[in-house]
Design a protein around this motif. Structure first.
Motif, PDB file in Angstrom:
ATOM      1  N   ARG A 235       0.847  -1.191   0.000  1.00 28.12           N
ATOM      2  CA  ARG A 235       0.000   0.000   0.000  1.00 28.12           C
ATOM      3  C   ARG A 235       0.883   1.241   0.000  1.00 28.12           C
ATOM      4  N   CYS A 236       0.504   2.260  -0.776  1.00 29.10           N
ATOM      5  CA  CYS A 236       1.235   3.538  -0.835  1.00 29.10           C
ATOM      6  C   CYS A 236       0.359   4.640  -0.243  1.00 29.10           C
ATOM      7  N   ASP A 237       0.968   5.432   0.649  1.00 28.79           N
ATOM      8  CA  ASP A 237       0.270   6.552   1.283  1.00 28.79           C
ATOM      9  C   ASP A 237       1.131   7.803   1.090  1.00 28.79           C
ATOM     10  N   PHE A 238       0.588   8.800   0.383  1.00 26.65           N
ATOM     11  CA  PHE A 238       1.353  10.004   0.067  1.00 26.65           C
ATOM     12  C   PHE A 238       1.059  11.160   1.015  1.00 26.65           C
ATOM     13  N   GLY A 239       0.014  11.054   1.825  1.00 26.01           N
ATOM     14  CA  GLY A 239      -0.279  12.145   2.745  1.00 26.01           C
ATOM     15  C   GLY A 239      -0.768  13.388   2.010  1.00 26.01           C
ATOM     16  N   PRO A 240      -1.206  14.402   2.776  1.00 27.28           N
ATOM     17  CA  PRO A 240      -1.764  15.631   2.164  1.00 27.28           C
ATOM     18  C   PRO A 240      -0.686  16.636   1.795  1.00 27.28           C
ATOM     19  N   HIS A 241       0.191  16.272   0.870  1.00 25.52           N
ATOM     20  CA  HIS A 241       1.298  17.146   0.496  1.00 25.52           C
ATOM     21  C   HIS A 241       1.293  17.402  -1.008  1.00 25.52           C
ATOM     22  N   ASP A 242       1.848  18.541  -1.384  1.00 20.85           N
ATOM     23  CA  ASP A 242       2.142  18.821  -2.784  1.00 20.85           C
ATOM     24  C   ASP A 242       3.616  18.488  -3.020  1.00 20.85           C
ATOM     25  N   TYR A 243       3.862  17.743  -4.074  1.00 21.02           N
ATOM     26  CA  TYR A 243       5.230  17.288  -4.331  1.00 21.02           C
ATOM     27  C   TYR A 243       5.775  17.941  -5.597  1.00 21.02           C
ATOM     28  N   PRO A 244       7.055  18.304  -5.581  1.00 22.87           N
ATOM     29  CA  PRO A 244       7.659  18.909  -6.772  1.00 22.87           C
ATOM     30  C   PRO A 244       8.020  17.851  -7.806  1.00 22.87           C
ATOM     31  N   ARG A 245       8.293  18.302  -9.004  1.00 18.78           N
ATOM     32  CA  ARG A 245       8.880  17.422  -9.999  1.00 18.78           C
ATOM     33  C   ARG A 245      10.325  17.167  -9.598  1.00 18.78           C
ATOM     34  N   ILE A 246      10.782  15.952  -9.843  1.00 15.51           N
ATOM     35  CA  ILE A 246      12.116  15.571  -9.394  1.00 15.51           C
ATOM     36  C   ILE A 246      12.901  14.946 -10.540  1.00 15.51           C
ATOM     37  N   VAL A 247      14.208  14.903 -10.351  1.00 17.02           N
ATOM     38  CA  VAL A 247      15.092  14.159 -11.240  1.00 17.02           C
ATOM     39  C   VAL A 247      15.278  12.778 -10.609  1.00 17.02           C
ATOM     40  N   ALA A 248      14.617  11.776 -11.171  1.00 18.30           N
ATOM     41  CA  ALA A 248      14.558  10.441 -10.557  1.00 18.30           C
ATOM     42  C   ALA A 248      15.660   9.570 -11.113  1.00 18.30           C
ATOM     43  N   ASP A 249      16.715   9.421 -10.373  1.00 16.36           N
ATOM     44  CA  ASP A 249      17.816   8.557 -10.775  1.00 16.36           C
ATOM     45  C   ASP A 249      17.428   7.094 -10.540  1.00 16.36           C
ATOM     46  N   PRO A 250      17.810   6.183 -11.453  1.00 13.31           N
ATOM     47  CA  PRO A 250      17.470   4.764 -11.257  1.00 13.31           C
ATOM     48  C   PRO A 250      17.992   4.178  -9.955  1.00 13.31           C
ATOM     49  N   VAL A 251      19.083   4.732  -9.382  1.00 12.37           N
ATOM     50  CA  VAL A 251      19.604   4.156  -8.146  1.00 12.37           C
ATOM     51  C   VAL A 251      18.621   4.344  -7.002  1.00 12.37           C
ATOM     52  N   ILE A 252      17.805   5.411  -7.040  1.00  8.46           N
ATOM     53  CA  ILE A 252      16.790   5.583  -5.988  1.00  8.46           C
ATOM     54  C   ILE A 252      15.731   4.502  -6.124  1.00  8.46           C
ATOM     55  N   ARG A 253      15.318   4.243  -7.372  1.00  8.91           N
ATOM     56  CA  ARG A 253      14.347   3.173  -7.607  1.00  8.91           C
ATOM     57  C   ARG A 253      14.884   1.840  -7.077  1.00  8.91           C
ATOM     58  N   GLN A 254      16.152   1.552  -7.352  1.00  8.36           N
ATOM     59  CA  GLN A 254      16.732   0.298  -6.904  1.00  8.36           C
ATOM     60  C   GLN A 254      16.838   0.249  -5.385  1.00  8.36           C
ATOM     61  N   ALA A 255      17.149   1.396  -4.765  1.00  5.20           N
ATOM     62  CA  ALA A 255      17.245   1.438  -3.301  1.00  5.20           C
ATOM     63  C   ALA A 255      15.911   1.105  -2.661  1.00  5.20           C
ATOM     64  N   VAL A 256      14.828   1.720  -3.158  1.00 10.74           N
ATOM     65  CA  VAL A 256      13.503   1.449  -2.601  1.00 10.74           C
ATOM     66  C   VAL A 256      13.104   0.001  -2.873  1.00 10.74           C
ATOM     67  N   THR A 257      13.400  -0.502  -4.066  1.00 11.96           N
ATOM     68  CA  THR A 257      13.086  -1.894  -4.385  1.00 11.96           C
ATOM     69  C   THR A 257      13.823  -2.855  -3.454  1.00 11.96           C
TER      70      THR A 257
END
Length: 441
Positions: A314-336
């Motif tokens: 389950r994903c919960d983002f909370g009541p926040h506004d999020y900026p656009r980001i530069v998403a490096d693949p290493v972050i994806r791999q870290a979360v995975t």
């Protein structure tokens, strides 16, 4: 691009000064100078008015005024900078030596019992400065003391002090020695503590360098695996693609199904190889992408659910506004890696909690597994520390900690109140966000 800065350059970690102790030591010198200014003014007033010893009052007050201006300038510099160089510390001590010399010249030279205050500057130099600089302070202090025995302004003593000069000198010497002892104890202990903190900081840097060397070795092994396995897998994919269009295969549904299963297995092998390379610091040519935080996290969750059917996420983002980001693949791999660790630890469901504040993007992975032991919490981020009992385990979290640290972020591990483990990634928005103007909540 952000301005003229390449996207990849934005991933460089913040530069931490190894000489932060210099700033603290300069602050201590500023405090010591304030004490010296107050002591000089008080002594001048007491001697001139209380003891009726005529001093060049205006000239002697100029020195504390210059020292006060020096202190104000030093405080302004300390507010703007995070470190102070060795040369600046040397010049600060040299200024104090020259200021003391000027005061002694105007008040009896070498006959003044406060000439022993040179020892304070020499002692401070011995702790703060390099060898050549310390000997420079020693040489200059000795030269000034020798000069004061030859060139100075004699005190204008009244007849009331005739026959009492020796007693006054003994009292002054006692006061001077007491001041030296108190100042050395107060400031040497604080300076020593600053230097100990600096040594501890350098020890952490050495540990970090050793861990990064370990990652480099893993990267070399992963690169070798890419060269060895990438070409055969590509050849197999081409052959299977040809088979799929051959009449001998298309006419047999069982063979078509088997070819499809082999193609799926090859894609799975390529995905595993990509994960190994990204964990080791390579991304097989994948560049950072510009996306939204929600889309980025949703894509991670979607891909992970596809690879792990039946495991609730389950994903919960909370009541926040999020900026656009530069998403490096290493972050994806870290979360995975964190999601995989939670599944392998025995969790039956996983929550991914996303939030932010003015400075940080928070991504937390929480599960209902057995949680961390006290030993594991103390060793989080160290290689080969695993609660799963597998040989060679613990590298996933080790790589996560190092990836996040290189981005200027932090990793915190804890056990949830309801049970299970929680890993919190804190990533700096100053590094991730594409638009600086969208940092405020």
């Amino acid at each position: 691009m952000k301005g003229n800065t390449p996207l990849r350059a934005r991933w460089l970690p913040s530069q931490w000064s190894a000489d932060a102790a210099g700033r603290k030591n300069m602050a201590l010198l500023v405090q010591l100078r304030w004490i010296a200014i107050a002591g000089q003014v008080a002594t001048i007033l007491i001697v001139h008015y209380g003891m009726d010893i005529r001093l060049p009052f205006p000239s002697m007050l100029v020195v504390p005024c210059i020292a006060a201006a020096m202190n104000l300038g030093s405080m302004m510099i300390l507010r703007r900078r995070t470190d102070i160089s060795h040369a600046e510390l040397f010049l600060a001590l040299l200024f104090d030596v020259l200021a003391l010399t000027t005061q002694l010249y105007l008040s009896g030279g070498a006959t003044n019992p406060f000439i022993s205050l040179y020892l304070v500057q020499v002692a401070l130099g011995a702790v703060l400065l390099h060898r050549w600089s310390v000997w420079g302070i020693v040489a200059i202090s000795s030269l000034c003391a020798a000069m004061l025995s030859l060139v100075y302004r004699p005190l204008d003593l009244s007849e009331a002090f005739e026959g009492r000069l020796f007693d006054l000198h003994i009292i002054g010497t006692w006061i001077c020695l007491t001041m030296i002892a108190v100042l050395l104890v107060l400031f040497m202990t604080r300076i020593t503590r600053n230097l100990q903190q600096r040594e501890a900081y350098l020890a952490r840097l050495r540990q970090q360098a050793a861990e990064e060397e370990h990652i480099v070795r893993m990267g070399l092994l992963a690169s070798g695996a890419a060269h060895e396995l990438g070409t055969p897998l590509a050849q197999l994919a081409v052959v299977l693609g040809d088979w799929r269009h051959m009449p001998e295969i298309t006419g047999h549904p069982a063979l078509v199904e088997e070819v499809g299963e082999m193609e799926t297995a090859i894609k799975r092998c390529k995905a595993i190889l990509s994960g190994i390379l990204m964990s080791a610091g390579e991304a097989r040519g994948e560049a950072p992408q510009i996306t939204n935080v929600r889309d980025f996290v949703d894509a991670i969750a979607r891909d992970w659910r596809s690879a792990n059917p039946g495991m609730p996420l389950r994903c919960d983002f909370g009541p926040h506004d999020y900026p656009r980001i530069v998403a490096d693949p290493v972050i994806r791999q870290a979360v995975t890696n964190l999601l995989d660790n939670a599944r392998e630890a025995g969790a039956t469901y996983i929550d991914m909690l996303v939030s932010r504040d003015n400075r940080w993007l928070h991504i937390a992975v929480r599960d209902n597994g057995p949680g961390f032991s006290e030993e594991m919490l103390a060793d989080v981020g160290k290689p080969y520390r695993s609660s799963k009992g597998k040989q060679g385990g613990g590298l996933g979290l080790f790589l996560v900690v190092n990836v996040v640290r290189k981005l200027g972020g932090r990793v915190n591990a804890s056990n949830s109140v309801e049970g299970g483990a929680m890993i919190l990634l804190r990533l700096p928005l100053a590094t991730l966000a594409l638009e600086e103007g969208k940092h405020d909540v």
